[in-house]
Design a protein around this motif. Structure first.
Motif, PDB file in Angstrom:
ATOM      1  N   LEU B   4      62.789 -50.333 -25.697  1.00 45.98           N
ATOM      2  CA  LEU B   4      64.067 -50.902 -26.116  1.00 45.98           C
ATOM      3  C   LEU B   4      64.160 -50.807 -27.637  1.00 45.98           C
ATOM      4  CD1 LEU B   4      65.684 -54.175 -24.814  1.00 45.98           C
ATOM      5  CD2 LEU B   4      65.702 -53.658 -27.244  1.00 45.98           C
ATOM      6  N   VAL B   5      65.262 -50.250 -28.131  1.00 50.48           N
ATOM      7  CA  VAL B   5      65.475 -50.155 -29.578  1.00 50.48           C
ATOM      8  C   VAL B   5      66.716 -50.950 -29.940  1.00 50.48           C
ATOM      9  CG1 VAL B   5      65.824 -48.609 -31.529  1.00 50.48           C
ATOM     10  CG2 VAL B   5      64.506 -47.828 -29.583  1.00 50.48           C
ATOM     11  N   GLU B  40      67.588 -46.400 -37.818  1.00 55.17           N
ATOM     12  CA  GLU B  40      67.502 -44.953 -37.566  1.00 55.17           C
ATOM     13  C   GLU B  40      66.044 -44.562 -37.364  1.00 55.17           C
ATOM     14  OE1 GLU B  40      69.225 -43.150 -41.031  1.00 55.17           O
ATOM     15  OE2 GLU B  40      71.224 -43.084 -40.147  1.00 55.17           O
ATOM     16  N   ILE B  41      65.174 -45.163 -38.176  1.00 53.37           N
ATOM     17  CA  ILE B  41      63.736 -44.873 -38.071  1.00 53.37           C
ATOM     18  C   ILE B  41      63.207 -45.389 -36.726  1.00 53.37           C
ATOM     19  CG2 ILE B  41      61.465 -45.351 -39.093  1.00 53.37           C
ATOM     20  CD1 ILE B  41      62.949 -45.505 -41.850  1.00 53.37           C
ATOM     21  N   LEU B 111      57.734 -51.639 -24.829  1.00 51.00           N
ATOM     22  CA  LEU B 111      57.701 -51.677 -26.290  1.00 51.00           C
ATOM     23  C   LEU B 111      59.128 -51.917 -26.795  1.00 51.00           C
ATOM     24  CD1 LEU B 111      55.648 -51.106 -28.679  1.00 51.00           C
ATOM     25  CD2 LEU B 111      56.585 -48.794 -28.726  1.00 51.00           C
ATOM     26  N   VAL B 112      59.243 -52.773 -27.814  1.00 52.87           N
ATOM     27  CA  VAL B 112      60.532 -52.990 -28.465  1.00 52.87           C
ATOM     28  C   VAL B 112      60.376 -52.535 -29.912  1.00 52.87           C
ATOM     29  CG1 VAL B 112      62.270 -54.700 -29.168  1.00 52.87           C
ATOM     30  CG2 VAL B 112      61.006 -55.004 -27.023  1.00 52.87           C
ATOM     31  N   ILE B 113      61.335 -51.738 -30.389  1.00 50.18           N
ATOM     32  CA  ILE B 113      61.278 -51.285 -31.784  1.00 50.18           C
ATOM     33  C   ILE B 113      62.559 -51.731 -32.496  1.00 50.18           C
ATOM     34  CG2 ILE B 113      60.807 -49.343 -33.334  1.00 50.18           C
ATOM     35  CD1 ILE B 113      59.822 -47.715 -31.003  1.00 50.18           C
ATOM     36  N   THR B 114      62.383 -52.391 -33.643  1.00 53.26           N
ATOM     37  CA  THR B 114      63.528 -52.793 -34.464  1.00 53.26           C
ATOM     38  C   THR B 114      63.284 -52.275 -35.879  1.00 53.26           C
ATOM     39  OG1 THR B 114      62.527 -54.847 -35.274  1.00 53.26           O
ATOM     40  CG2 THR B 114      63.715 -54.995 -33.190  1.00 53.26           C
ATOM     41  N   GLY B 115      64.324 -52.283 -36.704  1.00 55.19           N
ATOM     42  CA  GLY B 115      64.137 -52.030 -38.130  1.00 55.19           C
ATOM     43  C   GLY B 115      63.555 -53.281 -38.755  1.00 55.19           C
ATOM     44  N   LYS B 116      62.883 -53.159 -39.908  1.00 56.97           N
ATOM     45  CA  LYS B 116      62.278 -54.372 -40.471  1.00 56.97           C
ATOM     46  C   LYS B 116      63.334 -55.283 -41.077  1.00 56.97           C
ATOM     47  CE  LYS B 116      60.939 -53.258 -45.243  1.00 56.97           C
ATOM     48  NZ  LYS B 116      59.878 -53.326 -46.256  1.00 56.97           N
ATOM     49  N   ARG B 178      58.304 -45.417 -44.169  1.00 60.35           N
ATOM     50  CA  ARG B 178      57.507 -44.205 -44.067  1.00 60.35           C
ATOM     51  C   ARG B 178      56.956 -43.930 -42.673  1.00 60.35           C
ATOM     52  NH1 ARG B 178      58.002 -45.638 -49.235  1.00 60.35           N
ATOM     53  NH2 ARG B 178      57.122 -47.657 -48.769  1.00 60.35           N
ATOM     54  N   LEU B 179      57.522 -44.622 -41.672  1.00 56.13           N
ATOM     55  CA  LEU B 179      57.059 -44.382 -40.303  1.00 56.13           C
ATOM     56  C   LEU B 179      57.392 -42.957 -39.868  1.00 56.13           C
ATOM     57  CD1 LEU B 179      55.820 -45.423 -37.686  1.00 56.13           C
ATOM     58  CD2 LEU B 179      58.033 -46.414 -37.095  1.00 56.13           C
ATOM     59  N   ASN B 180      58.573 -42.485 -40.192  1.00 52.64           N
ATOM     60  CA  ASN B 180      58.970 -41.116 -39.819  1.00 52.64           C
ATOM     61  C   ASN B 180      60.212 -40.733 -40.617  1.00 52.64           C
ATOM     62  OD1 ASN B 180      61.443 -42.002 -38.521  1.00 52.64           O
ATOM     63  ND2 ASN B 180      60.150 -42.758 -36.854  1.00 52.64           N
ATOM     64  N   GLU B 181      60.615 -39.488 -40.478  1.00 47.92           N
ATOM     65  CA  GLU B 181      61.887 -39.057 -41.071  1.00 47.92           C
ATOM     66  C   GLU B 181      62.871 -38.768 -39.973  1.00 47.92           C
ATOM     67  OE1 GLU B 181      62.503 -36.100 -44.249  1.00 47.92           O
ATOM     68  OE2 GLU B 181      60.512 -36.745 -44.929  1.00 47.92           O
ATOM     69  N   PRO B 182      63.909 -39.587 -39.858  1.00 50.74           N
ATOM     70  CA  PRO B 182      64.850 -39.401 -38.742  1.00 50.74           C
ATOM     71  C   PRO B 182      65.521 -38.036 -38.768  1.00 50.74           C
ATOM     72  CG  PRO B 182      65.202 -41.511 -39.813  1.00 50.74           C
ATOM     73  CD  PRO B 182      64.256 -40.745 -40.681  1.00 50.74           C
ATOM     74  N   ARG B 183      65.760 -37.507 -37.569  1.00 48.95           N
ATOM     75  CA  ARG B 183      66.442 -36.225 -37.434  1.00 48.95           C
ATOM     76  C   ARG B 183      67.962 -36.437 -37.466  1.00 48.95           C
ATOM     77  NH1 ARG B 183      64.106 -35.096 -31.636  1.00 48.95           N
ATOM     78  NH2 ARG B 183      62.499 -36.410 -32.561  1.00 48.95           N
ATOM     79  N   TYR B 184      68.682 -35.339 -37.515  1.00 47.90           N
ATOM     80  CA  TYR B 184      70.137 -35.408 -37.366  1.00 47.90           C
ATOM     81  C   TYR B 184      70.496 -35.056 -35.932  1.00 47.90           C
ATOM     82  CZ  TYR B 184      70.228 -35.520 -42.430  1.00 47.90           C
ATOM     83  OH  TYR B 184      70.043 -35.885 -43.736  1.00 47.90           O
ATOM     84  N   ALA B 185      71.601 -35.597 -35.461  1.00 48.27           N
ATOM     85  CA  ALA B 185      72.048 -35.275 -34.107  1.00 48.27           C
ATOM     86  C   ALA B 185      72.743 -33.915 -34.124  1.00 48.27           C
ATOM     87  CB  ALA B 185      73.003 -36.350 -33.619  1.00 48.27           C
ATOM     88  N   SER B 186      72.474 -33.114 -33.090  1.00 50.62           N
ATOM     89  CA  SER B 186      73.148 -31.814 -33.002  1.00 50.62           C
ATOM     90  C   SER B 186      74.503 -31.998 -32.333  1.00 50.62           C
ATOM     91  CB  SER B 186      72.299 -30.843 -32.181  1.00 50.62           C
ATOM     92  OG  SER B 186      72.243 -31.288 -30.837  1.00 50.62           O
TER      93      SER B 186
END
Lengths: 309, 249
Positions: B4-5, B40-41, B111-116, B178-186
């Motif tokens: 869940l995000v 986004e991250i 797992l739940v992921i949120t922005g900080k 710095r967890l990752n670099e978000p991609r762009y949507a195609s």
């Protein structure tokens, strides 16, 4: 009226950030109790008892609190905190980690990172990366607050003689465990406590070039920071980041080298007393907040600066 | 494992906001809105977990105004499978955490992921509060996440450096930069995302009262710094710092 202050420490010594929180507690008013949760943290309790204006020190000395795991510490704070009107912690990565969890356990809407105390129920806090200051009021039975250290002059570390009381409470929530940590070692002062901070940005080009800043810093007794761009590019580690989501600093002198001055960086340093910007781009937004701006190539200016200070 | 995000609609990170003339908030008229950068991250991390075969389904949830559907659609275009919007403008972190808790109870994610934190209120509370309400362990300010054997190992950015903790699943992770670099949507994925399921709910559906606990009395612009000067040389700079500002000796 009674205020519970959570002590920031490393089990060996009380961190200076706690003194800023005590100062905020004094502005709120009422009897101040410091809670020390840790493992083998007796020396910290002794130091906390000496802080001016503190009436009592509560000590929860247990292996469950050794690494400040949020799951365990928040349960303790929620339990102990029930008897207080205010619960305060420093807006450090420790306070930001466990205090919202404790607030939720108490069913309290926490107020983050206060920069001013208007009265016991009204506080000021920066929002939108410090581009606005909100005054907020809470009628909740308990106010749970993190405190922005740079906004409050520290209470005196000496002069108090508070009674120390041991707590037998020990909670291990059993859902988390400490694996390890990599703590940066440095002889330079801590970023948030330094009187002078020199920060480098993307303009530094690589991590090796930061040695130029370290040389100036060592002559001035300064700490070295960085912009997010420099950290993201891998020039320097994350603990050096100054900004909205990094560290908030307000030294006597802040020197920004090769930093353009994004809103998010300004949020972390614009309360510094004197700001110097060195950047070759005279249009860089950092110059709008700088008291002294030098449009120059940092690779010439910084070595020259090192010679002259 | 279901992930869940939580995502939030906020003012775009590049906009310099101004305080509204009536001092009740900031002026958001005709201001560009976007997904909170830390969210986004969070979405990106979930998508990567799915690509690795760790996550099987990604549910994206937003608590916000009707327009927050745009941010959910963005997450769906990035790889999330379905969305839930709980319509509540200006809900405070504790209320948002309670709504998310009710959804966690129904959906049972591993797992739940949120922005900080969100870059509007800068509260940095929702993830920790949700972890408290669900009894999950929390790995906040994450710069590395590894899921294995019913546990998640999270490396956290802390003031002194990095700390690693291990949490039993289900657990909560909040993302740092710095967890990752978000991609762009195609473009094809943006088109496909329009057909993915998006449920609209209200706080009452989860029995949560979103009335504010903390009242904003006023919002003001910070004290402006007075304009500085440009110096021509390093000598002049050092002289000013010594003699005028008196900040070095």
């Amino acid at each position: 009226m009674s205020v519970l202050v959570y002590a920031e420490h490393d089990n060996a010594s009380l961190k200076a950030a706690t003194l800023n929180v005590v100062a905020a507690a004094q502005k709120i008013g009422g009897e101040i109790t410091i809670l020390v949760a840790g493992s083998g943290c007796g020396a910290v309790a002794q130091q906390a008892a000496k802080v001016a204006g503190v009436a009592k020190v509560l000590v929860a000395d247990n292996a469950a609190y050794a690494h400040q795991l949020a799951e365990n510490v928040s349960a303790l704070v929620a339990e102990v905190g029930k008897g207080y009107k205010h619960i305060l912690a420093a807006a450090t990565t420790t306070g930001k980690n466990f205090l919202p969890r404790a607030a939720a356990l108490l069913d309290v809407q926490m107020i983050s990172e206060i920069s001013g105390v208007v009265n016991a129920t009204t506080f000021q806090r920066p929002i939108y990366a410090g581009n606005a200051i909100a005054t907020v009021e809470s009628a909740q039975a308990i106010n749970v607050l993190t405190v922005r250290g740079t906004a409050f002059d520290p209470a005196a570390a000496e002069g108090g003689s508070a009674a120390i009381e041991n707590l037998s409470t020990a909670t291990d929530a059993g859902v988390s465990s400490f694996v390890g940590e990599e703590i940066a070692k440095s002889d330079r002062p801590e970023l948030t406590a330094a009187k002078i901070v020199i920060s480098g940005g993307r303009g530094m080009q690589n991590g090796d070039n930061f040695s130029m800043l370290y040389k100036v810093a060592d002559k001035l007794g300064a700490a070295v920071g960085a912009s997010r761009a420099a950290v993201d590019a891998g020039f320097v580690p994350n603990d050096m980041q100054v900004g909205q989501t990094g560290k908030i600093v307000a030294p006597e002198l802040y020197v920004a080298v090769g930093i353009s001055g994004a809103i998010q960086h300004l949020a972390g340093m614009k309360d510094s007393k004197v700001i110097v910007a060195i950047n070759k781009d005279e249009e860089a937004p950092i110059f709008q907040v700088a008291d002294y701006g030098l449009v120059a190539d940092l690779f010439q200016a910084v070595p020259e600066l090192e010679k002259l200070v | 494992m279901k992930v869940l995000v939580a995502v939030k609609r906020v003012v775009d990170a590049n906009v310099k906001v101004r305080v509204a003339a009536d001092n009740r908030g900031v002026d958001l008229t005709n201001v560009k809105m976007a997904m909170n950068p830390f969210c986004e991250i969070a979405v990106e991390e979930a998508v990567r977990l799915k690509e690795k075969g760790v996550a099987t389904e990604i549910l994206v949830v937003a608590v916000g105004p009707k327009e927050a559907q745009e941010q959910i659609r963005t997450a769906l275009a990035l790889g999330a499978d379905r969305g839930i919007l709980v319509e509540a403008a200006d809900a405070q972190p504790l209320a948002i955490a309670k709504i998310l808790k009710a959804i966690v109870d129904q959906e049972k994610p591993g797992l739940v992921i949120t922005g900080k934190q969100s870059i509007d209120g800068d509260n940095n509370q929702v993830g920790q509060m949700l972890a408290a309400l669900t009894g999950m362990g929390q790995g906040t300010f994450a710069s590395e996440v590894n899921v294995a054997d019913g546990k998640v190992k999270v490396t956290r950015e802390i003031d002194g450096g990095l700390q690693t903790v291990e949490l039993k699943l289900p657990a909560l992770v909040s993302t740092d930069l710095r967890l990752n670099e978000p991609r762009y949507a195609s473009l094809p994925n943006i088109m496909k995302a329009k057909k993915k399921p998006l449920d609209i709910k209200a706080p009452a559906d989860f029995g949560v009262d979103v009335a504010p606990r903390v009242k904003t009395v006023k919002v003001e612009a910070p004290a402006a710094r007075k304009a500085g000067i440009k110096v021509k040389t390093v000598e002049e700079l050092v002289a000013k710092l010594k003699n005028e500002a008196k900040v070095i000796q």
